[in-house]
Design a protein around this motif. Structure first.
Motif, PDB file in Angstrom:
ATOM      1  N   SER A 185       0.836  -1.137   0.126  1.00 44.21           N
ATOM      2  CA  SER A 185      -0.003  -0.004   0.014  1.00 44.21           C
ATOM      3  C   SER A 185       0.852   1.315   0.087  1.00 44.21           C
ATOM      4  N   PRO A 186       0.203   2.435  -0.414  1.00 42.64           N
ATOM      5  CA  PRO A 186       1.092   3.644  -0.212  1.00 42.64           C
ATOM      6  C   PRO A 186       1.666   3.775   0.966  1.00 42.64           C
ATOM      7  N   THR A 187       0.940   3.788   2.347  1.00 36.81           N
ATOM      8  CA  THR A 187       1.294   3.808   3.353  1.00 36.81           C
ATOM      9  C   THR A 187       2.827   2.897   3.613  1.00 36.81           C
ATOM     10  N   TYR A 188       2.652   1.543   3.269  1.00 37.63           N
ATOM     11  CA  TYR A 188       3.870   0.689   3.530  1.00 37.63           C
ATOM     12  C   TYR A 188       4.912   1.231   2.315  1.00 37.63           C
ATOM     13  N   VAL A 189       4.753   1.446   1.400  1.00 34.16           N
ATOM     14  CA  VAL A 189       5.601   1.968   0.430  1.00 34.16           C
ATOM     15  C   VAL A 189       6.647   3.054   1.028  1.00 34.16           C
ATOM     16  N   ARG A 190       5.973   3.925   1.465  1.00 32.50           N
ATOM     17  CA  ARG A 190       6.386   5.345   2.139  1.00 32.50           C
ATOM     18  C   ARG A 190       7.509   4.768   2.988  1.00 32.50           C
ATOM     19  N   TRP A 191       7.162   3.962   4.082  1.00 29.83           N
ATOM     20  CA  TRP A 191       7.929   3.432   5.095  1.00 29.83           C
ATOM     21  C   TRP A 191       8.995   2.604   4.445  1.00 29.83           C
ATOM     22  N   LYS A 193      10.562   2.800   1.716  1.00 33.15           N
ATOM     23  CA  LYS A 193      11.301   3.633   0.997  1.00 33.15           C
ATOM     24  C   LYS A 193      12.284   4.289   1.999  1.00 33.15           C
ATOM     25  N   ARG A 194      11.862   4.687   3.320  1.00 37.93           N
ATOM     26  CA  ARG A 194      12.751   5.207   4.015  1.00 37.93           C
ATOM     27  C   ARG A 194      13.761   4.071   4.533  1.00 37.93           C
ATOM     28  N   VAL A 195      13.338   3.042   4.717  1.00 35.74           N
ATOM     29  CA  VAL A 195      14.095   1.870   5.454  1.00 35.74           C
ATOM     30  C   VAL A 195      15.291   1.627   4.268  1.00 35.74           C
ATOM     31  N   ILE A 196      14.864   1.435   3.147  1.00 38.27           N
ATOM     32  CA  ILE A 196      15.815   1.233   2.078  1.00 38.27           C
ATOM     33  C   ILE A 196      16.842   2.319   1.867  1.00 38.27           C
ATOM     34  N   ALA A 197      16.372   3.384   1.638  1.00 38.62           N
ATOM     35  CA  ALA A 197      17.401   4.742   1.827  1.00 38.62           C
ATOM     36  C   ALA A 197      18.271   4.703   3.121  1.00 38.62           C
ATOM     37  N   SER A 198      17.769   4.490   3.961  1.00 39.15           N
ATOM     38  CA  SER A 198      18.758   4.237   5.239  1.00 39.15           C
ATOM     39  C   SER A 198      19.665   3.103   5.059  1.00 39.15           C
ATOM     40  N   GLY A 199      19.346   2.108   4.642  1.00 35.73           N
ATOM     41  CA  GLY A 199      20.321   1.150   4.293  1.00 35.73           C
ATOM     42  C   GLY A 199      21.217   1.600   3.098  1.00 35.73           C
ATOM     43  N   ALA A 200      21.052   2.361   2.178  1.00 31.59           N
ATOM     44  CA  ALA A 200      21.808   2.914   1.214  1.00 31.59           C
ATOM     45  C   ALA A 200      22.799   3.811   1.901  1.00 31.59           C
ATOM     46  N   GLN A 201      22.386   4.814   2.381  1.00 33.86           N
ATOM     47  CA  GLN A 201      23.037   5.625   3.245  1.00 33.86           C
ATOM     48  C   GLN A 201      24.257   5.469   4.035  1.00 33.86           C
ATOM     49  N   GLU A 202      23.742   4.261   4.717  1.00 36.49           N
ATOM     50  CA  GLU A 202      24.857   3.569   5.633  1.00 36.49           C
ATOM     51  C   GLU A 202      26.002   2.847   4.978  1.00 36.49           C
ATOM     52  N   ALA A 203      25.536   2.569   3.919  1.00 36.59           N
ATOM     53  CA  ALA A 203      26.525   1.546   2.805  1.00 36.59           C
ATOM     54  C   ALA A 203      27.174   2.863   1.783  1.00 36.59           C
ATOM     55  N   GLY A 204      26.768   4.035   1.842  1.00 36.39           N
ATOM     56  CA  GLY A 204      27.331   4.985   1.226  1.00 36.39           C
ATOM     57  C   GLY A 204      27.144   4.988  -0.279  1.00 36.39           C
ATOM     58  N   ARG A 205      26.042   4.663  -0.779  1.00 32.26           N
ATOM     59  CA  ARG A 205      25.747   4.506  -2.089  1.00 32.26           C
ATOM     60  C   ARG A 205      24.230   5.022  -2.318  1.00 32.26           C
ATOM     61  N   PRO A 206      24.091   5.235  -3.658  1.00 33.25           N
ATOM     62  CA  PRO A 206      22.704   5.738  -4.044  1.00 33.25           C
ATOM     63  C   PRO A 206      21.622   4.864  -3.609  1.00 33.25           C
ATOM     64  N   VAL A 207      20.404   5.230  -3.569  1.00 31.81           N
ATOM     65  CA  VAL A 207      19.115   4.602  -3.138  1.00 31.81           C
ATOM     66  C   VAL A 207      18.702   3.632  -4.499  1.00 31.81           C
ATOM     67  N   PRO A 208      18.747   2.460  -4.259  1.00 32.89           N
ATOM     68  CA  PRO A 208      18.346   1.709  -5.469  1.00 32.89           C
ATOM     69  C   PRO A 208      17.209   1.856  -5.880  1.00 32.89           C
ATOM     70  N   ARG A 209      16.627   1.559  -7.214  1.00 35.16           N
ATOM     71  CA  ARG A 209      15.203   1.530  -7.819  1.00 35.16           C
ATOM     72  C   ARG A 209      14.370   0.534  -7.057  1.00 35.16           C
ATOM     73  N   LEU A 291       1.104   5.239  -5.332  1.00 33.46           N
ATOM     74  CA  LEU A 291       2.137   4.354  -5.138  1.00 33.46           C
ATOM     75  C   LEU A 291       3.640   4.882  -5.514  1.00 33.46           C
ATOM     76  N   LEU A 292       3.557   5.535  -6.656  1.00 31.52           N
ATOM     77  CA  LEU A 292       4.651   6.247  -7.212  1.00 31.52           C
ATOM     78  C   LEU A 292       5.017   7.368  -6.141  1.00 31.52           C
ATOM     79  N   ASP A 293       3.973   8.300  -5.737  1.00 33.81           N
ATOM     80  CA  ASP A 293       4.314   9.333  -4.879  1.00 33.81           C
ATOM     81  C   ASP A 293       4.836   9.022  -3.786  1.00 33.81           C
ATOM     82  N   ALA A 294       4.454   7.613  -3.175  1.00 33.67           N
ATOM     83  CA  ALA A 294       4.952   7.314  -1.962  1.00 33.67           C
ATOM     84  C   ALA A 294       6.423   6.765  -2.129  1.00 33.67           C
TER      85      ALA A 294
END
Length: 328
Positions: A185-191, A193-209, A291-294
């Motif tokens: 759902s949009p609520t889940y996707v928003r959450w 995406k934040r977790v994915i971005a956090s993992g990418a930031q910790e690894a020093g890499r761009p957020v994956p698609r 979903l895209l906006d999320a």
């Protein structure tokens, strides 16, 4: 406005193998952005399905979503993907992950440490596809000086299919892309995406698609569309009630209360509207946009009912991108 290139079509257990070529060709002709093959046990094999999608089309990317880390040895998985990538360079992607627990239990293949197995398999398959030799056993698989004879010049994108927080963080840190399951759902996707971005930031890499799969139905009569996916939503809610797909959705408390009563229960319309993409063309466009906006970069639509696959694809294309391709 939703760009048709941000929408993919998911093929899998609903589509007989012999119908894959014509379905894939139509999706490409109509301008959809990507194809996915969902390997569901015990319907059609993922490698043969992915090969059908790619060999029936000319330029659209196609992905396997997903290959279980337990149903093939990583060296065999890499060998199969390498051959497909050599035949279709630049168009092939594959998501790996644990897979459906029930199916793994049926085969006696559920690992003791699922996330560790996903991480180790991802690394081993990636190394083999890049032409490296792998000589280090993992917690689940043995390797003794294994290398591919025909590694692809251009390795395929290697994604991770993830649901819960630790797997999403791992995917953000390592994967070329992240595949989110149906019920996203949009609520889940928003959450997520934040977790994915956090993992990418910790690894020093761009957020994956990020691609989110969605149960979908389109009909000028909204009631028919909602009813077309109602049973599938109910099935997946039951299967995923313990996962973040449900517990991180806006319906978490309501679903928990309904399930706590025990026995059979009807899936209400608003569950379908939140956890699937169903309705008339305008409503479906709005739901995809949410979903895209999320945070999803694309949405893979698993279309219901299966016997209306071509009609539904044409209706989507016509409503989103102008007149559809004429019947050949």
């Amino acid at each position: 406005m939703v760009d048709l290139h941000q929408i993919g079509i998911v093929f899998g257990s609903l589509t007989p193998p012999e119908a894959l070529p014509s379905g894939a060709r139509l999706a490409e002709e109509l301008g959809f952005g990507e194809l996915w093959f969902s390997e569901d046990c015990f319907f059609t094999g993922g490698m043969s399905g992915l090969t059908q999608l790619l060999s029936s089309t000319s330029s659209i990317p196609a992905g396997l979503g997903l290959a279980s880390v337990m149903t093939r040895h990583p060296a065999v998985l890499a060998m199969e993907l390498a051959g497909i990538a050599r035949l279709h360079p630049g168009r092939t992607r594959a998501a790996i992950g644990l897979g459906n627990r029930h199916w793994l239990e049926q085969m006696g293949l559920l690992p003791d440490r699922p996330l560790t197995t996903v991480a180790e398999t991802y690394d081993a398959v990636g190394r083999l596809l890049r032409g490296d030799a792998v000589d280090t056993p993992t917690s689940q698989h043995h390797f003794d000086d294994i290398a591919l004879a025909f590694p692809p010049q251009s390795p395929p994108e290697l994604w991770i299919g993830a649901v819960n927080e630790r797997a999403l963080r791992l995917a953000g840190a390592r994967a070329d892309g992240v595949l989110l399951s149906v019920l996203a759902s949009p609520t889940y996707v928003r959450w997520a995406k934040r977790v994915i971005a956090s993992g990418a930031q910790e690894a020093g890499r761009p957020v994956p698609r990020v691609t989110a799969f969605a149960l979908a139905a389109v009909d000028d009569e909204e009631r028919r569309a909602v009813d077309a996916v109602r049973d599938a939503v109910g099935f997946f809610v039951g299967a995923e009630a313990h996962t973040a797909l449900v517990t991180r959705s806006s319906l978490a408390s309501e679903i928990a209360e309904r399930r706590a009563t025990g026995g059979a229960y009807a899936v209400p319309d608003h569950w379908v509207r939140d956890l699937a993409v169903a309705g008339d063309p305008d409503t479906v466009t709005e739901r995809i946009g949410a979903l895209l906006d999320a945070g999803a970069d694309s949405v893979g639509l698993w279309l219901f009912p299966p016997e209306r696959l071509s009609v539904t694809m044409r209706q989507l294309s016509d409503s989103l991108a102008g007149p559809a391709v004429a019947e050949g």
